[in-house]
Design an enzyme around this catalytic site. Structure first.
Site, PDB file in Angstrom:
ATOM      1  N   ARG A  16      20.901  29.063 112.984  1.00 46.47           N
ATOM      2  CA  ARG A  16      20.805  28.915 114.444  1.00 46.47           C
ATOM      3  C   ARG A  16      19.488  28.269 114.869  1.00 46.47           C
ATOM      4  O   ARG A  16      19.381  27.763 115.989  1.00 46.47           O
ATOM      5  CB  ARG A  16      20.981  30.267 115.121  1.00 46.47           C
ATOM      6  CG  ARG A  16      22.403  30.806 115.061  1.00 46.47           C
ATOM      7  CD  ARG A  16      22.481  32.234 115.561  1.00 46.47           C
ATOM      8  NE  ARG A  16      21.978  32.364 116.919  1.00 46.47           N
ATOM      9  CZ  ARG A  16      21.721  33.539 117.497  1.00 46.47           C
ATOM     10  NH1 ARG A  16      21.904  34.665 116.815  1.00 46.47           N
ATOM     11  NH2 ARG A  16      21.266  33.594 118.731  1.00 46.47           N
ATOM     12  N   LYS A  23      13.071  29.845 108.634  1.00 41.01           N
ATOM     13  CA  LYS A  23      12.999  30.554 109.903  1.00 41.01           C
ATOM     14  C   LYS A  23      11.731  31.387 110.048  1.00 41.01           C
ATOM     15  O   LYS A  23      11.059  31.347 111.096  1.00 41.01           O
ATOM     16  CB  LYS A  23      14.229  31.461 110.077  1.00 41.01           C
ATOM     17  CG  LYS A  23      14.190  32.293 111.355  1.00 41.01           C
ATOM     18  CD  LYS A  23      15.507  32.987 111.622  1.00 41.01           C
ATOM     19  CE  LYS A  23      15.819  34.064 110.626  1.00 41.01           C
ATOM     20  NZ  LYS A  23      17.009  34.851 111.012  1.00 41.01           N
ATOM     21  N   TYR A 370     -16.326   5.804 113.649  1.00 41.04           N
ATOM     22  CA  TYR A 370     -15.357   5.435 112.617  1.00 41.04           C
ATOM     23  C   TYR A 370     -15.292   3.918 112.480  1.00 41.04           C
ATOM     24  O   TYR A 370     -15.110   3.196 113.464  1.00 41.04           O
ATOM     25  CB  TYR A 370     -13.979   5.993 112.997  1.00 41.04           C
ATOM     26  CG  TYR A 370     -12.881   5.776 111.987  1.00 41.04           C
ATOM     27  CD1 TYR A 370     -13.061   6.120 110.651  1.00 41.04           C
ATOM     28  CD2 TYR A 370     -11.657   5.251 112.381  1.00 41.04           C
ATOM     29  CE1 TYR A 370     -12.040   5.927 109.725  1.00 41.04           C
ATOM     30  CE2 TYR A 370     -10.626   5.060 111.468  1.00 41.04           C
ATOM     31  CZ  TYR A 370     -10.826   5.400 110.143  1.00 41.04           C
ATOM     32  OH  TYR A 370      -9.822   5.210 109.230  1.00 41.04           O
ATOM     33  N   SER A 388     -25.309   5.955 131.272  1.00 43.00           N
ATOM     34  CA  SER A 388     -23.858   5.809 131.389  1.00 43.00           C
ATOM     35  C   SER A 388     -23.355   4.548 130.692  1.00 43.00           C
ATOM     36  O   SER A 388     -24.060   3.540 130.589  1.00 43.00           O
ATOM     37  CB  SER A 388     -23.465   5.768 132.865  1.00 43.00           C
ATOM     38  OG  SER A 388     -23.798   6.980 133.500  1.00 43.00           O
TER      39      SER A 388
END
Length: 449
Positions: A16, A23, A370, A388
């Protein structure tokens, strides 16, 4: 309870769930439901724990490989009593109490198991766990006296109208001594429509031979089974409600409790305030007096005392905020440390970075960590000011008290107290824009003719 062994039945196909995952490995609060049971029973220090597997048993073996758990195989699957009997070889020579429970009933508590074990006194051979649901549905019934002595165990389909009026239902969890349980399991027959060997018949056979069986009661929520995605969602909701209540009882303020979601290992200190729509993934620790503002997502993060996070912040694994640090709206951190009192108030990505105490990270700052192959680290010194819209191209070190001018792309180290400004020369052409607009308007007008 060193003379205690646990058998967890997990051999069903779980059809089910409609899932490739076993499960009992589906998570509640970020932890597989099977592990909820294992961790609960671990409080009782069992000398043996056996998981009986069938379908997809390889997944279960892999999942418990680093735990003190034995996996026994039931093949073919011939019912719950047959499944429990498959643990006999794993418990050979064991002398003590044996509990049988179900892997898809993950909320059973150690305290409840202890009550079951404590019920095995005198001539009592078997203790069963019962509950009284709002709707008895098709549950098997436990017909018992006021003192808990069980007179009969009966499946719903076999119960009389009078027996169906009984609201004490069978959870399927049982405890018996090792001297009795194998004999009782082996005496279970399969004379039923399904031709299977059912665990409740252990109690029925004990009663038939004149032994005493007792019922211990618990709440329906504790023994709720999970057989579908909908029931998994209900269990998650139940578990989240419990965690919210637990957090508030421990001194945490939840502005809108129903909108806050916890992981199984979330740790919150006293006087922590959590605003609406916050999600805690695994591995989060929040110290006293911190504030987690609305719509923030935290995972694998450590937040110190008096820190502020969000709104709309994301802390990924390895994010650490030391005392008084501030992460504002639309700031993301990954494997980065914000020193004491440091702040990044808005629109910033900080990955693989070490930011010193008192540093101020301006809006739009990015640590370019990266290169497509490797991750590189950015180190920002104490009290440094990053203007900023700056790009800090790692590996790079910004010294203490240094200033990086707004709009800079920094690829070389900046010394302590230095100013680094990396901008292209501004070029001004007087009247150029006006001439451009005039030319374009004429061209557009001509195109319409």
């Amino acid at each position: 309870m060193n003379n205690f062994a646990a058998i967890i039945l997990a051999a069903g196909k779980g059809t089910r769930m409609k899932s490739d995952l076993h499960k009992v490995l589906h998570p509640i609060g970020g932890k597989p439901m099977l592990f909820h049971l294992l961790d609960s029973f671990e409080e009782l220090s069992p000398s043996h724990t056996v998981v009986v597997a069938g379908d997809r048993h390889e997944q279960l073996r892999d999942a418990v490989a680093d735990r003190n758990v034995t996996v026994s195989l039931q093949e073919p699957q011939l019912g719950t009593a047959h499944a429990a009997l498959m643990a006999k070889d794993a418990l050979a020579g064991f002398d003590g109490l044996v509990m049988v429970s179900f892997g898809d009933c993950p909320m059973v508590k150690a305290a409840t198991v202890r009550k079951l074990c404590d019920a095995l006194t005198g001539d009592t051979k078997v203790a069963v766990l019962g509950f009284r649901p709002t709707d008895t549905l098709a549950y098997g019934r436990i017909i018992a006296d006021a003192d808990g002595t069980v007179r009969k165990m009966v499946e719903h389909k076999d119960a009389s109208e009078e027996e169906r009026k009984c609201d004490l239902c069978n959870s399927g969890v049982i405890v018996a001594h090792s001297n009795d349980i194998w004999r009782l399991l082996e005496s279970v027959g399969n004379d039923n429509a399904q031709g299977e060997y059912y665990l409740p018949d252990v109690a029925t056979n004990a009663i038939a031979e004149g032994s005493r069986v007792v019922a211990v009661e618990t709440t329906p929520d504790e023994v709720a089974g999970i057989n579908s995605r909908a029931e998994l969602a209900s269990a998650e909701a139940q578990w989240q409600t419990f965690k919210r209540e637990e957090a508030m009882a421990a001194g945490v303020s939840l502005r809108a409790p129903e909108t806050v979601f916890f992981s199984w290992d979330t740790e919150l200190g006293r006087d922590v305030e959590v605003e609406p729509n916050v999600v805690f993934g695994p591995g989060v620790k929040i110290a006293d007096h911190a504030t987690i503002r609305a719509f923030s997502h935290l995972e694998g993060a450590t937040v110190g005392e008096h820190c502020s996070v969000g709104p709309y912040a994301r802390l990924r694994p390895g994010a650490v905020l030391e005392e008084g640090a501030k992460i504002g709206n639309f700031v993301e951190m990954k494997k980065a440390v914000m020193g004491k009192g440091a702040k990044a108030s808005h629109l910033t990505y900080l990955g693989d970075a070490d930011i010193g105490a008192g540093a101020n990270i301006g809006a739009g700052t990015i640590t370019c960590n990266y290169d497509g192959y490797f991750k590189h680290k950015t180190v920002i010194g104490e009290r440094a000011f990053i203007g900023s819209n700056s790009a800090l191209i790692a590996p790079v070190n910004i010294g203490a008290d240094a200033i990086v001018a707004a709009g800079s792309a920094v690829s070389r180290d900046v010394g302590p107290g230095d100013l680094r400004m990396v901008r292209g020369e501004q070029l001004v052409k007087p009247g150029w824009a006006d001439r451009f607009h005039d030319a374009m308007k004429k061209k557009k007008a001509a195109a319409k003719k």
